[in-house]
Each structure stands twice: as structure tokens, then as C-alpha cells.
Motif scaffolding. Sequence first.
Motif, short mmCIF file in Angstrom:
data_model
loop_
_atom_site.label_atom_id
_atom_site.label_comp_id
_atom_site.label_asym_id
_atom_site.label_seq_id
_atom_site.Cartn_x
_atom_site.Cartn_y
_atom_site.Cartn_z
N LYS A 23 0.81 -1.23 0.00
CA LYS A 23 0.00 0.00 0.00
C LYS A 23 0.84 1.28 0.00
CE LYS A 23 -3.90 -2.26 0.46
NZ LYS A 23 -4.79 -2.45 -0.61
N GLN A 24 2.14 1.18 -0.30
CA GLN A 24 2.99 2.37 -0.36
C GLN A 24 2.55 3.23 -1.53
OE1 GLN A 24 7.21 1.68 -0.12
NE2 GLN A 24 7.70 3.58 -1.13
N LYS A 25 2.46 4.54 -1.30
CA LYS A 25 2.07 5.47 -2.36
C LYS A 25 3.21 5.62 -3.34
CE LYS A 25 -0.41 9.46 -2.08
NZ LYS A 25 -0.70 10.81 -1.59
#
Length: 84
Positions: A23-25
Motif C-alpha cells: 500500500k505504499q504510495k
Amino acid sequence: MVVEGYYDNGTVRPVKPLNLKEKQKVYIELPADYEEELSHEEKIARRDRQLEAIRGLFNLLDDDEVEEFDKAMQKGLKFKEVAF
């Protein structure tokens, strides 16, 4: 870092695995000729999404900030000169 990938059914997928947290941007930069590949309907839909995002930003500004923004736009806003 530049990552090669492909767009598949609404998702951008990298060709090689990436060492990223779940879920890292990430930010995606499309090639300059990307717009030329869009249909007229896609360009209109993209413009509408951009306008909606701008309207959302104005809801975060007070009256003085909106006035400052309007002045900057009249002079020709240069994002490098804007302090965030």
C-alpha cells in the motif's frame, strides 16, 4: 527511479518485482506523447477529473487565499515560486 510496467484492467503493473511496502504510495509519470493516444472522450473525462480536483482544493481555502490564488493566476502562476 524509472519503472517499466503495463496498464491492465485498471491497474498499472510493473514488469519486475519492486521492493516497496504494501500500500505504499507511488507516483507515475507518463510519457509526453501519452495525451496523443487518448480518445476525445478520454481527454474530456480527464479534464473533468482535473477540474473536480481543483474545485476540491478551493473548498480548503479561505477567502483571502482564494484571492491570492486568483492574483497569482492572473500574473501567470509558476509552481516553483509557490511555497508549500
